[in-house]
Design a protein around this motif. Structure first.
Motif, PDB file in Angstrom:
ATOM      1  N   ARG A  20       3.437  64.341 109.937  1.00 12.02           N
ATOM      2  CA  ARG A  20       4.591  63.447 110.008  1.00 12.02           C
ATOM      3  C   ARG A  20       4.218  62.133 110.705  1.00 12.02           C
ATOM      4  O   ARG A  20       4.634  61.059 110.288  1.00 12.02           O
ATOM      5  CB  ARG A  20       5.732  64.133 110.735  1.00 12.02           C
ATOM      6  N   LEU A  21       3.441  62.238 111.765  1.00 11.97           N
ATOM      7  CA  LEU A  21       3.011  61.046 112.494  1.00 11.97           C
ATOM      8  C   LEU A  21       2.177  60.131 111.598  1.00 11.97           C
ATOM      9  O   LEU A  21       2.437  58.924 111.506  1.00 11.97           O
ATOM     10  CB  LEU A  21       2.217  61.474 113.729  1.00 11.97           C
ATOM     11  N   LEU A  22       1.198  60.693 110.910  1.00  9.61           N
ATOM     12  CA  LEU A  22       0.341  59.906 110.028  1.00  9.61           C
ATOM     13  C   LEU A  22       1.146  59.250 108.903  1.00  9.61           C
ATOM     14  O   LEU A  22       0.972  58.062 108.627  1.00  9.61           O
ATOM     15  CB  LEU A  22      -0.767  60.790 109.441  1.00  9.61           C
ATOM     16  N   ASP A  23       2.023  60.018 108.269  1.00 10.22           N
ATOM     17  CA  ASP A  23       2.823  59.490 107.154  1.00 10.22           C
ATOM     18  C   ASP A  23       3.768  58.387 107.610  1.00 10.22           C
ATOM     19  O   ASP A  23       3.882  57.346 106.960  1.00 10.22           O
ATOM     20  CB  ASP A  23       3.629  60.608 106.484  1.00 10.22           C
ATOM     21  N   THR A  24       4.465  58.599 108.715  1.00  7.98           N
ATOM     22  CA  THR A  24       5.443  57.624 109.180  1.00  7.98           C
ATOM     23  C   THR A  24       4.770  56.337 109.632  1.00  7.98           C
ATOM     24  O   THR A  24       5.258  55.239 109.332  1.00  7.98           O
ATOM     25  CB  THR A  24       6.305  58.208 110.317  1.00  7.98           C
ATOM     26  N   LEU A  25       3.661  56.446 110.348  1.00 11.16           N
ATOM     27  CA  LEU A  25       2.950  55.234 110.783  1.00 11.16           C
ATOM     28  C   LEU A  25       2.496  54.419 109.578  1.00 11.16           C
ATOM     29  O   LEU A  25       2.601  53.188 109.574  1.00 11.16           O
ATOM     30  CB  LEU A  25       1.764  55.591 111.670  1.00 11.16           C
ATOM     31  N   LYS A  26       2.023  55.089 108.550  1.00  4.50           N
ATOM     32  CA  LYS A  26       1.569  54.387 107.352  1.00  4.50           C
ATOM     33  C   LYS A  26       2.741  53.752 106.612  1.00  4.50           C
ATOM     34  O   LYS A  26       2.691  52.568 106.253  1.00  4.50           O
ATOM     35  CB  LYS A  26       0.829  55.354 106.426  1.00  4.50           C
ATOM     36  N   GLN A  27       3.795  54.522 106.380  1.00  5.55           N
ATOM     37  CA  GLN A  27       4.927  54.042 105.591  1.00  5.55           C
ATOM     38  C   GLN A  27       5.735  52.964 106.304  1.00  5.55           C
ATOM     39  O   GLN A  27       6.136  51.982 105.690  1.00  5.55           O
ATOM     40  CB  GLN A  27       5.853  55.213 105.219  1.00  5.55           C
ATOM     41  N   GLU A  28       5.998  53.157 107.582  1.00  9.16           N
ATOM     42  CA  GLU A  28       6.890  52.242 108.301  1.00  9.16           C
ATOM     43  C   GLU A  28       6.180  51.058 108.953  1.00  9.16           C
ATOM     44  O   GLU A  28       6.753  49.970 109.028  1.00  9.16           O
ATOM     45  CB  GLU A  28       7.680  52.997 109.374  1.00  9.16           C
ATOM     46  N   LEU A  29       4.963  51.289 109.443  1.00  3.81           N
ATOM     47  CA  LEU A  29       4.279  50.226 110.198  1.00  3.81           C
ATOM     48  C   LEU A  29       2.999  49.726 109.526  1.00  3.81           C
ATOM     49  O   LEU A  29       2.365  48.804 110.022  1.00  3.81           O
ATOM     50  CB  LEU A  29       3.963  50.703 111.620  1.00  3.81           C
ATOM     51  N   GLY A  30       2.595  50.360 108.446  1.00  2.64           N
ATOM     52  CA  GLY A  30       1.363  49.960 107.779  1.00  2.64           C
ATOM     53  C   GLY A  30       0.114  50.289 108.571  1.00  2.64           C
ATOM     54  O   GLY A  30      -0.940  49.712 108.333  1.00  2.64           O
ATOM     55  N   VAL A  31       0.209  51.230 109.491  1.00  2.51           N
ATOM     56  CA  VAL A  31      -0.920  51.624 110.326  1.00  2.51           C
ATOM     57  C   VAL A  31      -1.644  52.787 109.650  1.00  2.51           C
ATOM     58  O   VAL A  31      -1.058  53.845 109.432  1.00  2.51           O
ATOM     59  CB  VAL A  31      -0.452  52.044 111.741  1.00  2.51           C
ATOM     60  N   LEU A  32      -2.904  52.569 109.307  1.00  2.00           N
ATOM     61  CA  LEU A  32      -3.707  53.615 108.696  1.00  2.00           C
ATOM     62  C   LEU A  32      -4.470  54.358 109.789  1.00  2.00           C
ATOM     63  O   LEU A  32      -5.605  54.013 110.115  1.00  2.00           O
ATOM     64  CB  LEU A  32      -4.668  53.018 107.665  1.00  2.00           C
ATOM     65  N   ALA A  33      -3.834  55.336 110.368  1.00  2.00           N
ATOM     66  CA  ALA A  33      -4.434  56.112 111.452  1.00  2.00           C
ATOM     67  C   ALA A  33      -5.400  57.143 110.875  1.00  2.00           C
ATOM     68  O   ALA A  33      -5.237  57.610 109.749  1.00  2.00           O
ATOM     69  CB  ALA A  33      -3.338  56.796 112.262  1.00  2.00           C
ATOM     70  N   ARG A  34      -6.393  57.491 111.662  1.00  2.00           N
ATOM     71  CA  ARG A  34      -7.352  58.530 111.286  1.00  2.00           C
ATOM     72  C   ARG A  34      -7.071  59.774 112.120  1.00  2.00           C
ATOM     73  O   ARG A  34      -6.651  59.677 113.271  1.00  2.00           O
ATOM     74  CB  ARG A  34      -8.772  58.047 111.542  1.00  2.00           C
TER      75      ARG A  34
END
Length: 124
Positions: free
Chosen positions: A64-78
């Motif tokens: 959920r953290l990875l998906d939300t950061l990508k979708q809402e903030l454009g942050v591609l976390a590893r």
């Protein structure tokens, strides 16, 4: 609007940290601790440590953290460790998140390494 490329990097980091904490709250993560690393380490500005009650919840929180950061903030976390679900490390740039099963968190005791001595003593 992606946070990356924002004119004020401190505001971007604060937005990511704020959203991470919101996601962890929504995901029912336990015992969330935020550690300010500014001036202590060059690897990140903030570290967040939390627990999930089972391997399934740890993996779910990380997803959920990875998906939300990508979708809402454009942050591609590893992320590392999602397969096992014991300890997932998420690198979102200047915000590092550790999601543990309680037993694994107790074993590694990352808070004791990074918190000030007085704060670590109150967590013991």
């Amino acid at each position: 609007m992606p946070v990356t490329g924002t004119a004020d990097p401190d505001r971007a980091d604060d937005a990511v940290l704020s959203r991470v904490l919101g996601i962890l709250d929504d995901s029912k993560a336990d015992d969330v601790v935020t550690i300010d690393l500014r001036g202590k380490s060059a690897m990140a500005d903030h570290m967040v440590i939390c627990s999930g009650r089972s391997a399934r919840q740890v993996s779910s929180i990380a997803d959920r953290l990875l998906d939300t950061l990508k979708q809402e903030l454009g942050v591609l976390a590893r992320a590392e460790g999602q397969e096992a679900g014991d300890w997932v490390l998420i690198d979102a740039g200047d915000v590092i998140v550790h999601v543990f099963r309680p037993e694994v968190r107790e074993f590694y005791q990352l808070e004791k390494m990074w918190l000030e001595p007085a704060a670590a003593a109150t967590r013991a």
